[in-house]
Design a protein around this motif. Structure first.
Motif, PDB file in Angstrom:
ATOM      1  N   ASP A 191      61.067  27.885  39.970  1.00  0.00           N
ATOM      2  CA  ASP A 191      61.724  26.734  40.579  1.00  0.00           C
ATOM      3  C   ASP A 191      61.614  26.828  42.097  1.00  0.00           C
ATOM      4  O   ASP A 191      61.321  27.893  42.658  1.00  0.00           O
ATOM      5  CB  ASP A 191      63.205  26.688  40.188  1.00  0.00           C
ATOM      6  CG  ASP A 191      63.408  26.178  38.766  1.00  0.00           C
ATOM      7  OD1 ASP A 191      62.710  25.222  38.391  1.00  0.00           O
ATOM      8  OD2 ASP A 191      64.250  26.737  38.047  1.00  0.00           O
ATOM      9  N   LEU A 192      61.871  25.703  42.745  1.00  0.00           N
ATOM     10  CA  LEU A 192      61.891  25.676  44.208  1.00  0.00           C
ATOM     11  C   LEU A 192      62.941  26.650  44.722  1.00  0.00           C
ATOM     12  O   LEU A 192      64.059  26.690  44.231  1.00  0.00           O
ATOM     13  CB  LEU A 192      62.223  24.255  44.674  1.00  0.00           C
ATOM     14  CG  LEU A 192      62.472  24.061  46.184  1.00  0.00           C
ATOM     15  CD1 LEU A 192      61.195  24.324  46.967  1.00  0.00           C
ATOM     16  CD2 LEU A 192      62.989  22.647  46.436  1.00  0.00           C
ATOM     17  N   ARG A 193      62.565  27.468  45.702  1.00  0.00           N
ATOM     18  CA  ARG A 193      63.521  28.389  46.328  1.00  0.00           C
ATOM     19  C   ARG A 193      63.381  28.320  47.836  1.00  0.00           C
ATOM     20  O   ARG A 193      62.342  27.920  48.367  1.00  0.00           O
ATOM     21  CB  ARG A 193      63.298  29.823  45.847  1.00  0.00           C
ATOM     22  CG  ARG A 193      61.994  30.452  46.337  1.00  0.00           C
ATOM     23  CD  ARG A 193      61.894  31.915  45.920  1.00  0.00           C
ATOM     24  NE  ARG A 193      60.636  32.529  46.334  1.00  0.00           N
ATOM     25  CZ  ARG A 193      60.423  33.078  47.531  1.00  0.00           C
ATOM     26  NH1 ARG A 193      61.383  33.087  48.443  1.00  0.00           N
ATOM     27  NH2 ARG A 193      59.246  33.621  47.834  1.00  0.00           N
TER      28      ARG A 193
ATOM     29  N   LEU B 152      61.993  24.595  54.452  1.00  0.00           N
ATOM     30  CA  LEU B 152      60.639  24.854  53.968  1.00  0.00           C
ATOM     31  C   LEU B 152      60.720  25.685  52.699  1.00  0.00           C
ATOM     32  O   LEU B 152      60.803  26.904  52.755  1.00  0.00           O
ATOM     33  CB  LEU B 152      59.831  25.579  55.051  1.00  0.00           C
ATOM     34  CG  LEU B 152      59.670  24.810  56.365  1.00  0.00           C
ATOM     35  CD1 LEU B 152      58.934  25.666  57.390  1.00  0.00           C
ATOM     36  CD2 LEU B 152      58.915  23.510  56.132  1.00  0.00           C
ATOM     37  N   GLY B 153      60.717  25.019  51.549  1.00  0.00           N
ATOM     38  CA  GLY B 153      60.843  25.712  50.279  1.00  0.00           C
ATOM     39  C   GLY B 153      59.545  26.329  49.816  1.00  0.00           C
ATOM     40  O   GLY B 153      58.456  26.003  50.296  1.00  0.00           O
ATOM     41  N   LEU B 154      59.665  27.238  48.858  1.00  0.00           N
ATOM     42  CA  LEU B 154      58.515  27.914  48.276  1.00  0.00           C
ATOM     43  C   LEU B 154      58.609  27.874  46.762  1.00  0.00           C
ATOM     44  O   LEU B 154      59.697  27.784  46.189  1.00  0.00           O
ATOM     45  CB  LEU B 154      58.459  29.376  48.733  1.00  0.00           C
ATOM     46  CG  LEU B 154      58.296  29.666  50.228  1.00  0.00           C
ATOM     47  CD1 LEU B 154      58.432  31.165  50.473  1.00  0.00           C
ATOM     48  CD2 LEU B 154      56.950  29.164  50.719  1.00  0.00           C
ATOM     49  N   ILE B 155      57.446  27.950  46.122  1.00  0.00           N
ATOM     50  CA  ILE B 155      57.370  28.097  44.670  1.00  0.00           C
ATOM     51  C   ILE B 155      56.602  29.378  44.384  1.00  0.00           C
ATOM     52  O   ILE B 155      55.527  29.598  44.937  1.00  0.00           O
ATOM     53  CB  ILE B 155      56.647  26.900  44.015  1.00  0.00           C
ATOM     54  CG1 ILE B 155      57.468  25.630  44.179  1.00  0.00           C
ATOM     55  CG2 ILE B 155      56.408  27.166  42.536  1.00  0.00           C
ATOM     56  CD1 ILE B 155      56.798  24.414  43.585  1.00  0.00           C
ATOM     57  N   ASP B 156      57.172  30.227  43.543  1.00  0.00           N
ATOM     58  CA  ASP B 156      56.508  31.461  43.166  1.00  0.00           C
ATOM     59  C   ASP B 156      55.701  31.250  41.896  1.00  0.00           C
ATOM     60  O   ASP B 156      56.144  30.579  40.959  1.00  0.00           O
ATOM     61  CB  ASP B 156      57.529  32.573  42.932  1.00  0.00           C
ATOM     62  CG  ASP B 156      58.233  32.974  44.214  1.00  0.00           C
ATOM     63  OD1 ASP B 156      57.593  32.939  45.281  1.00  0.00           O
ATOM     64  OD2 ASP B 156      59.436  33.338  44.151  1.00  0.00           O
TER      65      ASP B 156
END
Length: 199
Positions: free
Chosen positions: A62-64, A82-86
């Motif tokens: 999920d977006l983190r 500025l979100g990240l996706i793993d």
């Protein structure tokens, strides 16, 4: 796995696709053995969702928000965190019982760019708006004023100003356990214009 060869591959990928802000490999114990810019090399990530899930099957998280992202965004008026996706995928080196895990962090901005392309394809004149909603109902992408709001608790038609055209479960995202829904809405004046012109 040959660390130097993997690192060269990661650096090539990152140079061609800058949306990948981090690429690395964790061994069977969860220790990062290779990573771009050397970030997290030696760290134990065995408790991370991307490692735990990625050692079993391909994984998209999920977006983190990375540490400090919310604070950085709040200091700039109108800026979004500025979100990240793993992402992760298991690999099994020859002669090893435990799989290693290739992990990657992708900027959320890339997801929004892809959604913008989809929206443009739907309507060259931008009368169509595309909203991406998480399983909890929170709007992940769409008009700035709607990001972070819960689609289940607000009137997406804005009092009839918009027409909701479709709510579609994204099959790929659903298959990865994300449960994302794409909602398409159009300006009501544009949609109803042909009807009004016949009166």
């Amino acid at each position: 796995l040959h660390a130097e060869a993997m690192l060269r591959t990661f650096e090539t990928v990152q140079a061609q696709f800058p949306e990948f802000v981090w690429l690395g490999v964790a061994d069977g114990d969860g220790v990062v053995v290779v990573a771009t810019q050397g970030r997290q090399v030696g760290d134990n990530v065995s408790a991370s969702p991307w490692f735990q899930q990625g050692r079993q099957q391909p994984f998209v998280g999920d977006l983190r928000m990375p540490p400090g992202a919310a604070e950085a965004a709040s200091s700039a008026a109108g800026a979004a965190p500025l979100g990240l996706i793993d992402m992760a995928v298991p690999v099994r080196p020859a002669g090893r019982r435990e799989p290693h895990v290739i992990g990657a962090s992708v900027t959320w901005a890339w997801v929004e760019q892809e959604l913008a392309k989809m929206q443009e394809a739907l309507s060259k004149r931008h009368e169509v708006q595309l909203l991406l909603v998480g399983r909890d109902g929170v709007i992940l992408a769409g008009p700035d004023a709607w990001r972070g709001r819960n689609a289940n608790e607000h009137d997406l038609t804005e009092g009839g100003a918009y027409v909701i055209g479709a709510r579609t479960q994204l099959r790929l995202a659903d298959g990865m356990g994300l449960g994302w829904t794409a909602i398409v809405r159009q300006d009501a004046d544009f949609v109803l214009a042909p009807v009004r012109s016949t009166r």
